[in-house]
Write an enzyme that holds these catalytic residues in place. Structure first.
Site, PDB file in Angstrom:
ATOM      1  N   SER A 144      44.433 -48.027 -58.985  1.00 28.44           N
ATOM      2  CA  SER A 144      45.081 -47.631 -57.726  1.00 28.44           C
ATOM      3  C   SER A 144      46.547 -48.026 -57.814  1.00 28.44           C
ATOM      4  O   SER A 144      46.917 -48.880 -58.635  1.00 28.44           O
ATOM      5  CB  SER A 144      44.408 -48.397 -56.578  1.00 28.44           C
ATOM      6  OG  SER A 144      45.167 -48.285 -55.396  1.00 28.44           O
ATOM      7  N   TYR A 157      41.134 -56.222 -53.077  1.00 29.73           N
ATOM      8  CA  TYR A 157      41.180 -54.857 -53.641  1.00 29.73           C
ATOM      9  C   TYR A 157      42.336 -54.750 -54.636  1.00 29.73           C
ATOM     10  O   TYR A 157      42.173 -54.244 -55.746  1.00 29.73           O
ATOM     11  CB  TYR A 157      41.335 -53.843 -52.503  1.00 29.73           C
ATOM     12  CG  TYR A 157      41.356 -52.407 -52.951  1.00 29.73           C
ATOM     13  CD1 TYR A 157      40.171 -51.717 -53.160  1.00 29.73           C
ATOM     14  CD2 TYR A 157      42.563 -51.745 -53.185  1.00 29.73           C
ATOM     15  CE1 TYR A 157      40.182 -50.394 -53.587  1.00 29.73           C
ATOM     16  CE2 TYR A 157      42.579 -50.429 -53.608  1.00 29.73           C
ATOM     17  CZ  TYR A 157      41.390 -49.760 -53.804  1.00 29.73           C
ATOM     18  OH  TYR A 157      41.414 -48.451 -54.229  1.00 29.73           O
TER      19      TYR A 157
HETATM   20  P1  NAD Z   1      34.416 -42.782 -51.874  1.00 26.01           P
HETATM   21  O1  NAD Z   1      33.909 -43.844 -50.986  1.00 26.01           O
HETATM   22  O2  NAD Z   1      34.564 -41.397 -51.361  1.00 26.01           O
HETATM   23  O3  NAD Z   1      33.529 -42.719 -53.204  1.00 26.01           O
HETATM   24  C1  NAD Z   1      33.173 -43.884 -53.888  1.00 26.01           C
HETATM   25  C2  NAD Z   1      31.812 -43.676 -54.515  1.00 26.01           C
HETATM   26  O4  NAD Z   1      31.489 -44.865 -55.261  1.00 26.01           O
HETATM   27  C3  NAD Z   1      30.704 -43.476 -53.488  1.00 26.01           C
HETATM   28  O5  NAD Z   1      29.929 -42.349 -53.806  1.00 26.01           O
HETATM   29  C4  NAD Z   1      29.894 -44.750 -53.587  1.00 26.01           C
HETATM   30  O6  NAD Z   1      28.511 -44.563 -53.304  1.00 26.01           O
HETATM   31  C5  NAD Z   1      30.124 -45.150 -55.031  1.00 26.01           C
HETATM   32  N1  NAD Z   1      29.835 -46.556 -55.272  1.00 26.01           N
HETATM   33  C6  NAD Z   1      30.260 -47.620 -54.551  1.00 26.01           C
HETATM   34  N2  NAD Z   1      29.740 -48.754 -55.071  1.00 26.01           N
HETATM   35  C7  NAD Z   1      28.982 -48.377 -56.136  1.00 26.01           C
HETATM   36  C8  NAD Z   1      28.185 -49.080 -57.075  1.00 26.01           C
HETATM   37  N3  NAD Z   1      28.056 -50.417 -57.021  1.00 26.01           N
HETATM   38  N4  NAD Z   1      27.534 -48.396 -58.028  1.00 26.01           N
HETATM   39  C9  NAD Z   1      27.650 -47.032 -58.103  1.00 26.01           C
HETATM   40  N5  NAD Z   1      28.378 -46.316 -57.227  1.00 26.01           N
HETATM   41  C10 NAD Z   1      29.034 -46.983 -56.260  1.00 26.01           C
HETATM   42  O7  NAD Z   1      35.806 -43.322 -52.421  1.00 26.01           O
HETATM   43  P2  NAD Z   1      36.997 -42.625 -53.237  1.00 26.01           P
HETATM   44  O8  NAD Z   1      38.182 -42.656 -52.368  1.00 26.01           O
HETATM   45  O9  NAD Z   1      36.561 -41.385 -53.877  1.00 26.01           O
HETATM   46  O10 NAD Z   1      37.224 -43.762 -54.322  1.00 26.01           O
HETATM   47  C11 NAD Z   1      36.900 -43.613 -55.687  1.00 26.01           C
HETATM   48  C12 NAD Z   1      37.694 -44.645 -56.454  1.00 26.01           C
HETATM   49  O11 NAD Z   1      39.085 -44.408 -56.269  1.00 26.01           O
HETATM   50  C13 NAD Z   1      37.441 -46.074 -55.979  1.00 26.01           C
HETATM   51  O12 NAD Z   1      37.392 -46.926 -57.094  1.00 26.01           O
HETATM   52  C14 NAD Z   1      38.661 -46.368 -55.124  1.00 26.01           C
HETATM   53  O13 NAD Z   1      38.969 -47.739 -55.070  1.00 26.01           O
HETATM   54  C15 NAD Z   1      39.725 -45.601 -55.873  1.00 26.01           C
HETATM   55  N6  NAD Z   1      40.901 -45.251 -55.091  1.00 26.01           N
HETATM   56  C16 NAD Z   1      40.796 -44.551 -53.942  1.00 26.01           C
HETATM   57  C17 NAD Z   1      41.942 -44.249 -53.240  1.00 26.01           C
HETATM   58  C18 NAD Z   1      41.923 -43.471 -51.955  1.00 26.01           C
HETATM   59  O14 NAD Z   1      42.944 -43.432 -51.257  1.00 26.01           O
HETATM   60  N7  NAD Z   1      40.824 -42.833 -51.597  1.00 26.01           N
HETATM   61  C19 NAD Z   1      43.195 -44.664 -53.713  1.00 26.01           C
HETATM   62  C20 NAD Z   1      43.266 -45.358 -54.901  1.00 26.01           C
HETATM   63  C21 NAD Z   1      42.121 -45.642 -55.587  1.00 26.01           C
END
Ligand code: NAD
Length: 253
Positions: A144, A157
């Site tokens: 991130s 985080y």
């Molecule tokens: P999201 O919540 O839409 O999807 C995350 C997925 O990870 C979900 O399907 C959840 O069930 C799964 N998950 C969580 N814990 C788990 C585990 N222990 N085992 C297996 N699956 C698990 O979130 P997103 O926004 O798509 O995020 C995806 C990644 O991107 C994350 O690592 C998040 O930190 C990172 N991220 C997101 C953003 C943002 O703004 N959305 C920004 C930077 C980084």
């Protein structure tokens, strides 16, 4: 651009939602076979069936990627079905509590570090074991922009994200001579269920999120997925140990 991903076997964690689901769709669009991994069964199955409906080849493995035996099982099932792992997008993660550093409970701290950091290491451990046998492979870890700079009310985080960047760079150095490239993608604010849970219908908060990036909007999950696909493609053959920012100019400020 030819990505060279046709027929390749790609493992995507967190594939049930947001960035992970978009990544699955983007890889299938390139002709890759996708193994969808997630802790969430119903929505994980749904992603796999969406991929098959678009004519792709995919299956779902329910896995808690912070658990070693689940990750071992995930890699074993991938091997049983396809016999190799060409690319992996280690992406599952949680936002966790939004509190000041001193206000985390030990349990909340551990949960964020375990889900966002230990999981990436575990996935890499078992994926690399297989990629070493192949003497080839590409890994992209989702970090991130919070992995590159401080983030108020999200210290755990941000710490996990900084650590994923460090893990990515260190492993990249260790395995490059064995044909394995390892990079990270650092999204800014992406319009996914994770962010929508935080916005929770609060339009003021949504406006703030959009204004936080010079581009004036959040990223779509597909915009992050495109960067992941490119990092996995033949076009990125000289790129390893890189933390690629995809943030609409946020960290350029
Ligand atoms: P999201 O919540 O839409 O999807 C995350 C997925 O990870 C979900 O399907 C959840 O069930 C799964 N998950 C969580 N814990 C788990 C585990 N222990 N085992 C297996 N699956 C698990 O979130 P997103 O926004 O798509 O995020 C995806 C990644 O991107 C994350 O690592 C998040 O930190 C990172 N991220 C997101 C953003 C943002 O703004 N959305 C920004 C930077 C980084």
């Amino acid at each position: 651009m030819k990505t060279g991903l046709e027929g390749k076997v790609v493992l995507v964690t967190g594939g049930a939602s947001g960035i992970g689901r978009a990544s699955c769709l983007a890889f299938v669009a390139e002709g890759a076979k996708v193994v969808v991994a997630d802790i969430a069964k119903e929505s994980g199955e749904e992603t796999a069936s969406m991929l098959r409906q678009t004519g792709g080849e995919a299956f779902f493995v329910q896995s808690d990627v912070s658990n070693a035996s689940d990750v071992e099982n995930l890699v074993r099932k991938t091997m049983e079905k396809y016999g190799r792992i060409d690319c992996a997008h280690n992406n599952a993660g949680i936002a966790g509590e939004m509190v000041r550093t001193g206000d985390y409970s030990e349990q909340a701290w551990d949960s964020i570090i375990k889900t966002n950091l230990k999981s990436v290491w575990l996935c890499m451990k078992f994926e690399i074991e297989q990629m070493l046998k192949q003497q080839s492979g590409v890994i992209v870890n989702t970090a991130s922009t919070a992995g590159l700079r401080g983030s108020r009310f999200a210290a755990a985080y941000a710490a996990s994200s900084h650590a994923v960047v460090g893990l990515t760079k260190s492993a990249a150095l260790e395995y490059i001579t064995q044909g394995i490239r390892i990079n990270a993608v650092c999204p800014g604010i992406v319009d996914t269920p994770m962010i929508q849970r935080y916005i929770a219908g609060d339009t003021k908060r949504e406006v703030q999120f959009k204004a936080a990036s010079p581009i004036g909007r959040m990223a779509t999950p597909a915009e992050i997925a495109q960067a992941v696909v490119w990092l996995c493609s033949d076009a990125a053959s000289y790129i390893t140990g890189h933390a690629m920012v995809v943030d609409g100019g946020r960290t350029a400020q």
